[in-house]
Design a protein around this motif. Sequence first.
Motif, short mmCIF file in Angstrom:
data_model
loop_
_atom_site.label_atom_id
_atom_site.label_comp_id
_atom_site.label_asym_id
_atom_site.label_seq_id
_atom_site.Cartn_x
_atom_site.Cartn_y
_atom_site.Cartn_z
N GLY A 114 0.78 -1.24 0.00
CA GLY A 114 0.00 0.00 0.00
C GLY A 114 0.80 1.27 0.00
O GLY A 114 0.22 2.38 0.03
N VAL A 115 2.11 1.19 -0.03
CA VAL A 115 2.95 2.39 -0.07
C VAL A 115 2.86 3.03 -1.45
O VAL A 115 3.00 2.35 -2.48
N ARG A 116 2.65 4.32 -1.48
CA ARG A 116 2.66 5.06 -2.75
C ARG A 116 4.10 5.40 -3.09
O ARG A 116 4.79 6.08 -2.34
N ILE A 117 4.58 4.92 -4.21
CA ILE A 117 5.96 5.16 -4.65
C ILE A 117 5.98 6.28 -5.68
O ILE A 117 5.26 6.21 -6.69
N VAL A 118 6.77 7.31 -5.45
CA VAL A 118 6.92 8.42 -6.38
C VAL A 118 8.35 8.43 -6.91
O VAL A 118 9.30 8.46 -6.12
#
Length: 505
Positions: A114-118
Amino acid sequence: MTRAADRCDVVVIGGGPAGSAAARLLSSWGWSVCLVHRAAARPALAESLPPSTRKLLEIVGQLDAVEGASFHPSYGTVARWAEADRSTATDAPGFHVDRAAFDRALRISAAAAGVRIVDGIVRRVDLGDPARITYATAGRDGAILSASYVLDCSGRPGIVARRGFRRARAGYRTLALAAEWECVAWPADEQARTLVESYADGWAWSVPLSATRRQCTVMIDAPRTNRASTLAAVYDRELAKTTAIRERLTSSRAARAREPWACDASLYDCARAADEGVLLVGDAASFIEPLSSAGVKKALLSAWRAAVVANTCLRRSPAASAAREFYSQRERAVYADCARRSHAFFAEAASAYATPFWLARAGAAADSDSADEAELWSDAALIEDAGVRAAFESLRAADGVRLRAAETLRFEPVPAIEGREVILRDGVVLRGVAGAVPFAAGVDLPALARLARGGHDVAALIAAYHAQVGPAPVAGLLTGLSLLVARQALVAERDDGRRRRGSRF
């Protein structure tokens, strides 16, 4: 006009082992997490991860991802150190990893949790409530994230750490020069083992990435290079000074598969690793000697602790100050412990070569600040403590020994991790130790000390601990009792049937 900011609970800067592990944990605990990362253009040093890394990978939820990546196994080390040959072998495998592939596997696992990776570069961090993180992506500059907490996991660049948190910890600078080799005939019994070697003014290591491909690195004084020298020339000159690695490269018909590159491997740590709303994690907080092969383990442990502290601060703001101080103490303690371990190897090399390279490193490691003793009761530290060893042998060998609480036995609250939060719990005040100690050798010391108040023999104390506290290895309980006896929290007396009260060992 002020740009609108995307809001999340935690922003993690950097997607190496520390950043990915901390982000994954916090996301799995219900927080919204954004990880900002841009892959480095330059290769990273390969790493040998011992089998004990598996436990940490499991704790941070990344073991399946690493095992699924099919990294080359690690079964120990072959060393030629200070002109002496030695080797270690393990039954269970660790991992030999290309760091780019290893880090990528951890980020994929974090995204799945669920981590948003940018994919971006952080330009600026304005701490506050909330913090504002300005970053650039391939198609947009000046994007802003807003978060309650920031974890600086950016490694050596230290996006936040470089703002006066860091300090150089040695009177020398180290440069790592690395290249990859195809070795079609490397000795079969060493194809899954790291080779480490010292020489008069440097040291080298060779990490296998497959049965035939290896990364060979030389560690040298940074000032010995100059602009007129090409990296390849310096690398070849240093590699020629080795014996074991050079012989194996020659006999295995090795061919260089990638031109050499350089990495700064100089040491640093931080005066403090936490401030309001921010934690420095992994290599952002400190960089240890690569000789230890503990860099990734240190990063994962730092990530787990940072996730617990951030979770505590977000859930229970009154506990934030104590949690941050606990985190800073532990980061300093880990750095100091690694420095002491390196010193043993540096001292050996300094004795063998007596060159400025090794004398500087042996001296700097010996002079490293010691951390609070209460933070240093690792299993290794307990084994090395002469008083604990003596008490352990006496308790193990003697019949009719009774233990009772010393008149000076007392307890003080100290921060400790319980589950996903930092709490205050009792620790035992030990003679000669700064701060109370809650645990050692995996044993609850206050509970063990309280059980001894009425006076019991060793077997009865162990049985009472199992019944009232929980299961624990007998060796750990004996070690905990030995520490309490050695530091005069408990008194050990012989009971030969006449109850000679003053007879101690």
